[in-house]
Design an enzyme around this catalytic site. Structure first.
Site, short mmCIF file in Angstrom:
data_model
loop_
_atom_site.label_atom_id
_atom_site.label_comp_id
_atom_site.label_asym_id
_atom_site.label_seq_id
_atom_site.Cartn_x
_atom_site.Cartn_y
_atom_site.Cartn_z
N ASP A 8 0.87 -1.18 0.00
CA ASP A 8 0.00 0.00 0.00
C ASP A 8 0.91 1.23 0.00
OD1 ASP A 8 0.87 0.42 2.62
OD2 ASP A 8 -1.12 0.30 3.53
N CYS A 65 3.32 -2.78 3.99
CA CYS A 65 2.45 -1.66 4.34
C CYS A 65 3.22 -0.80 5.33
CB CYS A 65 1.10 -2.14 4.89
SG CYS A 65 1.17 -3.07 6.43
N THR A 67 3.27 -0.82 8.67
CA THR A 67 3.83 -1.61 9.78
C THR A 67 4.11 -3.06 9.42
OG1 THR A 67 1.61 -2.24 10.47
CG2 THR A 67 2.56 -0.26 11.51
N HIS A 98 10.83 -22.91 10.39
CA HIS A 98 9.94 -23.59 11.35
C HIS A 98 8.46 -23.44 11.03
CE1 HIS A 98 13.06 -23.84 14.89
NE2 HIS A 98 13.47 -24.43 13.78
N HIS A 133 8.55 -29.90 12.77
CA HIS A 133 7.81 -28.66 12.50
C HIS A 133 6.65 -28.88 11.55
CE1 HIS A 133 10.88 -26.64 14.73
NE2 HIS A 133 11.81 -27.18 13.96
#
Ligand code: RB5
Length: 146
Positions: A8, A65, A67, A98, A133
């Site tokens: 964005d 974006c 954050t 993992h 995992h």
């Protein structure tokens, strides 16, 4: 490997640098934009990149974006997606090793472009470890069916 990418307005500069970097490294990159600095809603871009993964067209995805969090929240609503919001090197590597994450989410307002490129390299160059995992990731994906 073909990599899907999108951003964005909080991640445009980083996204463009990542596209150039991955292309120079020889990866095929599918860029779902944005391409100019205008305000958009991050879920709209997240869904495009997620579909590139779930359709099988692309193996891994990158979303940027402000954050990295909004993109990861949206992406993780899509069945088959394991998106990780990451801002440091250890997590960029281990979310592949993992968690078998298939989308890396970065914050253009959290980390610089140089760090973003290093995190992208770690993410795309690290293979899922499998083994113990695998069963844990299977349990995560089973939650989608509840
Ligand atoms: C847009 O201003 C910002 O909210 C978005 O880029 C992202 O940080 C959301 O999580």
């Amino acid at each position: 490997m073909k990599i899907a990418i999108g951003c964005d307005h909080g991640g445009l500069q980083h996204k463009n640098a990542i596209v150039e970097h991955l292309t120079n490294r020889g990866f095929e990159v599918k860029d779902s934009g944005i391409f100019e600095n205008k305000s958009v809603d991050y879920p709209d871009i997240a869904v495009k990149v997620c579909k590139d993964i779930t359709s099988g067209e692309c193996e891994l995805g990158i979303l940027v974006c402000g954050t990295g969090i909004g993109m990861s929240l949206a992406a993780n609503k899509v069945k088959g997606i394991r998106a990780a919001a990451v801002s440091e090197h250890f997590s960029a590597k281990y979310t592949r090793l993992h968690n078998n994450s298939n989308i890396l989410c970065l914050g253009g307002r959290v980390i610089g472009v140089g760090t973003a490129l290093e995190l992208v390299d770690l993410f795309v160059d690290t293979k899922f470890e499998g083994g113990r995992h695998a069963a844990r990731v299977d349990k995560v994906m089973a939650i989608e069916k509840e």
